[in-house]
Design a protein around this motif. Sequence first.
Motif, PDB file in Angstrom:
ATOM      1  N   GLY A   8      33.202  44.338  41.956  1.00  0.00           N
ATOM      2  CA  GLY A   8      33.778  43.042  42.318  1.00  0.00           C
ATOM      3  C   GLY A   8      33.887  42.204  41.055  1.00  0.00           C
ATOM      4  O   GLY A   8      33.072  42.362  40.122  1.00  0.00           O
ATOM      5  N   ALA A  13      30.752  37.418  41.438  1.00  0.00           N
ATOM      6  CA  ALA A  13      30.557  38.443  40.403  1.00  0.00           C
ATOM      7  C   ALA A  13      30.429  37.805  39.015  1.00  0.00           C
ATOM      8  O   ALA A  13      29.594  38.233  38.200  1.00  0.00           O
ATOM      9  CB  ALA A  13      31.726  39.427  40.425  1.00  0.00           C
ATOM     10  N   LYS A  39      40.440  41.246  35.572  1.00  0.00           N
ATOM     11  CA  LYS A  39      39.439  40.234  35.986  1.00  0.00           C
ATOM     12  C   LYS A  39      38.054  40.597  35.444  1.00  0.00           C
ATOM     13  O   LYS A  39      37.253  39.722  35.117  1.00  0.00           O
ATOM     14  CB  LYS A  39      39.405  40.106  37.501  1.00  0.00           C
ATOM     15  CG  LYS A  39      40.670  39.489  38.084  1.00  0.00           C
ATOM     16  CD  LYS A  39      40.466  39.087  39.530  1.00  0.00           C
ATOM     17  CE  LYS A  39      41.751  38.548  40.130  1.00  0.00           C
ATOM     18  NZ  LYS A  39      41.643  38.265  41.557  1.00  0.00           N
ATOM     19  N   ALA A  65      37.125  50.217  45.673  1.00  0.00           N
ATOM     20  CA  ALA A  65      35.849  50.400  46.368  1.00  0.00           C
ATOM     21  C   ALA A  65      36.023  50.818  47.828  1.00  0.00           C
ATOM     22  O   ALA A  65      35.037  51.017  48.536  1.00  0.00           O
ATOM     23  CB  ALA A  65      35.013  49.131  46.264  1.00  0.00           C
ATOM     24  N   ASN A  66      37.254  50.973  48.291  1.00  0.00           N
ATOM     25  CA  ASN A  66      37.466  51.555  49.622  1.00  0.00           C
ATOM     26  C   ASN A  66      37.463  53.084  49.551  1.00  0.00           C
ATOM     27  O   ASN A  66      37.488  53.751  50.573  1.00  0.00           O
ATOM     28  CB  ASN A  66      38.821  51.111  50.210  1.00  0.00           C
ATOM     29  CG  ASN A  66      38.801  49.636  50.568  1.00  0.00           C
ATOM     30  OD1 ASN A  66      37.790  49.111  51.006  1.00  0.00           O
ATOM     31  ND2 ASN A  66      39.919  48.961  50.349  1.00  0.00           N
ATOM     32  N   LEU A  88      33.920  42.669  48.633  1.00  0.00           N
ATOM     33  CA  LEU A  88      33.983  41.987  49.935  1.00  0.00           C
ATOM     34  C   LEU A  88      33.161  42.764  50.974  1.00  0.00           C
ATOM     35  O   LEU A  88      32.893  43.949  50.773  1.00  0.00           O
ATOM     36  CB  LEU A  88      35.445  41.850  50.370  1.00  0.00           C
ATOM     37  CG  LEU A  88      36.256  40.930  49.450  1.00  0.00           C
ATOM     38  CD1 LEU A  88      37.714  40.882  49.882  1.00  0.00           C
ATOM     39  CD2 LEU A  88      35.667  39.524  49.407  1.00  0.00           C
ATOM     40  N   PRO A  89      32.788  42.109  52.077  1.00  0.00           N
ATOM     41  CA  PRO A  89      31.962  42.807  53.077  1.00  0.00           C
ATOM     42  C   PRO A  89      32.626  44.086  53.601  1.00  0.00           C
ATOM     43  O   PRO A  89      31.944  45.000  54.042  1.00  0.00           O
ATOM     44  CB  PRO A  89      31.831  41.783  54.211  1.00  0.00           C
ATOM     45  CG  PRO A  89      32.054  40.458  53.569  1.00  0.00           C
ATOM     46  CD  PRO A  89      33.011  40.696  52.446  1.00  0.00           C
ATOM     47  N   GLN A  91      33.789  46.426  52.013  1.00  0.00           N
ATOM     48  CA  GLN A  91      33.492  47.588  51.166  1.00  0.00           C
ATOM     49  C   GLN A  91      32.034  48.049  51.253  1.00  0.00           C
ATOM     50  O   GLN A  91      31.658  49.025  50.604  1.00  0.00           O
ATOM     51  CB  GLN A  91      33.813  47.263  49.693  1.00  0.00           C
ATOM     52  CG  GLN A  91      35.266  47.380  49.315  1.00  0.00           C
ATOM     53  CD  GLN A  91      36.056  46.127  49.622  1.00  0.00           C
ATOM     54  OE1 GLN A  91      35.629  45.033  49.280  1.00  0.00           O
ATOM     55  NE2 GLN A  91      37.197  46.290  50.272  1.00  0.00           N
TER      56      GLN A  91
HETATM   57  P1  NDP Z   1      36.133  36.875  45.766  1.00  0.00           P
HETATM   58  O1  NDP Z   1      37.235  37.051  46.715  1.00  0.00           O
HETATM   59  O2  NDP Z   1      36.169  35.791  44.728  1.00  0.00           O
HETATM   60  O3  NDP Z   1      35.907  38.243  44.977  1.00  0.00           O
HETATM   61  C1  NDP Z   1      35.917  39.506  45.611  1.00  0.00           C
HETATM   62  C2  NDP Z   1      36.126  40.556  44.549  1.00  0.00           C
HETATM   63  O4  NDP Z   1      36.082  41.835  45.178  1.00  0.00           O
HETATM   64  C3  NDP Z   1      37.483  40.434  43.857  1.00  0.00           C
HETATM   65  O5  NDP Z   1      37.304  40.612  42.472  1.00  0.00           O
HETATM   66  C4  NDP Z   1      38.263  41.579  44.480  1.00  0.00           C
HETATM   67  O6  NDP Z   1      39.231  42.183  43.647  1.00  0.00           O
HETATM   68  C5  NDP Z   1      37.175  42.598  44.689  1.00  0.00           C
HETATM   69  N1  NDP Z   1      37.611  43.589  45.657  1.00  0.00           N
HETATM   70  C6  NDP Z   1      38.128  43.372  46.893  1.00  0.00           C
HETATM   71  N2  NDP Z   1      38.471  44.536  47.461  1.00  0.00           N
HETATM   72  C7  NDP Z   1      38.168  45.504  46.557  1.00  0.00           C
HETATM   73  C8  NDP Z   1      38.278  46.900  46.542  1.00  0.00           C
HETATM   74  N3  NDP Z   1      38.794  47.582  47.575  1.00  0.00           N
HETATM   75  N4  NDP Z   1      37.872  47.568  45.450  1.00  0.00           N
HETATM   76  C9  NDP Z   1      37.345  46.936  44.379  1.00  0.00           C
HETATM   77  N5  NDP Z   1      37.203  45.590  44.337  1.00  0.00           N
HETATM   78  C10 NDP Z   1      37.611  44.897  45.407  1.00  0.00           C
HETATM   79  O7  NDP Z   1      34.786  36.751  46.633  1.00  0.00           O
HETATM   80  P2  NDP Z   1      33.430  36.006  46.256  1.00  0.00           P
HETATM   81  O8  NDP Z   1      33.053  36.330  44.859  1.00  0.00           O
HETATM   82  O9  NDP Z   1      33.502  34.607  46.684  1.00  0.00           O
HETATM   83  O10 NDP Z   1      32.411  36.724  47.252  1.00  0.00           O
HETATM   84  C11 NDP Z   1      31.856  38.003  46.937  1.00  0.00           C
HETATM   85  C12 NDP Z   1      30.890  38.424  48.043  1.00  0.00           C
HETATM   86  O11 NDP Z   1      29.837  37.485  48.143  1.00  0.00           O
HETATM   87  C13 NDP Z   1      31.521  38.477  49.438  1.00  0.00           C
HETATM   88  O12 NDP Z   1      31.044  39.628  50.089  1.00  0.00           O
HETATM   89  C14 NDP Z   1      31.007  37.230  50.125  1.00  0.00           C
HETATM   90  O13 NDP Z   1      30.939  37.388  51.527  1.00  0.00           O
HETATM   91  C15 NDP Z   1      29.622  37.156  49.512  1.00  0.00           C
HETATM   92  N6  NDP Z   1      29.019  35.803  49.593  1.00  0.00           N
HETATM   93  C16 NDP Z   1      27.708  35.718  49.975  1.00  0.00           C
HETATM   94  C17 NDP Z   1      27.080  34.491  50.062  1.00  0.00           C
HETATM   95  C18 NDP Z   1      25.618  34.409  50.364  1.00  0.00           C
HETATM   96  O14 NDP Z   1      25.023  33.337  50.191  1.00  0.00           O
HETATM   97  N7  NDP Z   1      24.947  35.460  50.813  1.00  0.00           N
HETATM   98  C19 NDP Z   1      27.815  33.239  49.800  1.00  0.00           C
HETATM   99  C20 NDP Z   1      29.172  33.440  49.291  1.00  0.00           C
HETATM  100  C21 NDP Z   1      29.744  34.686  49.231  1.00  0.00           C
HETATM  101  P3  NDP Z   1      40.650  41.464  43.318  1.00  0.00           P
HETATM  102  O15 NDP Z   1      40.276  40.483  42.269  1.00  0.00           O
HETATM  103  O16 NDP Z   1      41.513  42.553  42.842  1.00  0.00           O
HETATM  104  O17 NDP Z   1      41.113  40.836  44.617  1.00  0.00           O
END
Ligand code: NDP
Length: 403
Positions: A8, A13, A39, A65-66, A88-89, A91
Amino acid sequence: MGKALMIGAGGVAGVVAHKCCQNWAVFEELCIASRTKSKCDAIRDSILEKNPETKTKITTAQVDANNVPELVALIQQEKPDVVINVALPYQDLTIMDACLETRTHYVDTANYEPEETAKFEYKWQWAYREKFEQAGITALLGSGFDPGVTGVFSAYALKHYFDEIHYIDILDCNGGDHGYPFATNFNPEINIREVSAKGSYIENGQWVETEPMEIKRVYNFDQVGEKDMYLLHHEELESLAINIPGIKRIRFFMTFGQSYLTHLKCLENVGMTSIEPILYEGREIVPLQFLKAVLPDPASLGPRTVGKTNIGCIFQGVKDGEEKTYYVYNVCDHQACYREVGSQAISYTTGVPAMIGAMLVMTGQWKKPGVYNVEEFDPDPFMEALNKWGLPWTENFDPVLVD
Ligand code: NDP
């Protein structure tokens, strides 16, 4: 000490990577891998700019990551001690599968949610318990703030202040202002799915369901002031109800401003928050995903957001036969986070605990074959690390309670 592979490259991240590189004695190497490699490179560059003296060796990689075989190949190439999943959740399960195949420890911050149903529960990940035990590896689930620190606070309260905890109220207040009429502080798709769902809480072992935003309270938060807060369903309720013995009720409240709620209602009313695909000019699109594309990128909110977050838990229970209350919380300043790591406090309060969870797995303090939620481990080293790594906590033994 060792190497982490982070998957991520979004808001959370960025913070995890900065914090790992501040903690270079533990994280000697960090590989940042995500769907969009540029990124990952941008995160690396930001670290080298803000923290040029880091001794952590940073590499970057592209991965979907899928795709389990792609993940396995990357893990086999990088040979990390732990995989930190901050994609994301959706994955979670593919990354857990890849960790199993390569016998690598796993840490995440949010529980699995099928992309098409908007229902988050631990059952899918808890089903991996035996497999992780047999493989001799640890999966640490939900090591963000909420879930995450809220579970650690609960374990700490039980260990040090209570014989039995009867009531927990988790209060998540964001007193930050980004200046936009409507934007979400983390991934808009995940955020809107969470807040437009029905609310729920646990009472006497049963889930009680409410309409979305049906239960409202007002609370005066330290260093933020008075805010409206609403009862939401939240994932740590499910694990705390099992792991904190004697519990009678657990509720989760989050603050929302009137502008956010009015916009959300309007977007809902016109169908923009739906996850059902629709046909648009001959192509299937998901309205919520389209909405995400037009909303401000949460990562861009950092420089604009001022104010503070205050997140914590109020406990009521008994100690030596006497009724007791205890409130423990963290206050985090958006601009201070931005100056330190280039993101706002929502990503910061999630990213710091993810680094700490990974650190405790790597050092062996939280290493135990199987699949665990944070409250199942000794809270003391985590609490100590929160103070050290940027999320100090405050205790109050006579808090105002939520009715
Ligand atoms: P973002 O949307 O900012 O980042 C998600 C990242 O995951 C992006 O870089 C995205 O890539 C990457 N990604 C998505 N799909 C894939 C894939 N198939 N393969 C590889 N990479 C992938 O999310 P956040 O940083 O805001 O959140 C990250 C996690 O943190 C989430 O799971 C969220 O639910 C969790 N979270 C937990 C909290 C807690 O307190 N426990 C609070 C806030 C968030 P791309 O850039 O290409 O889209």
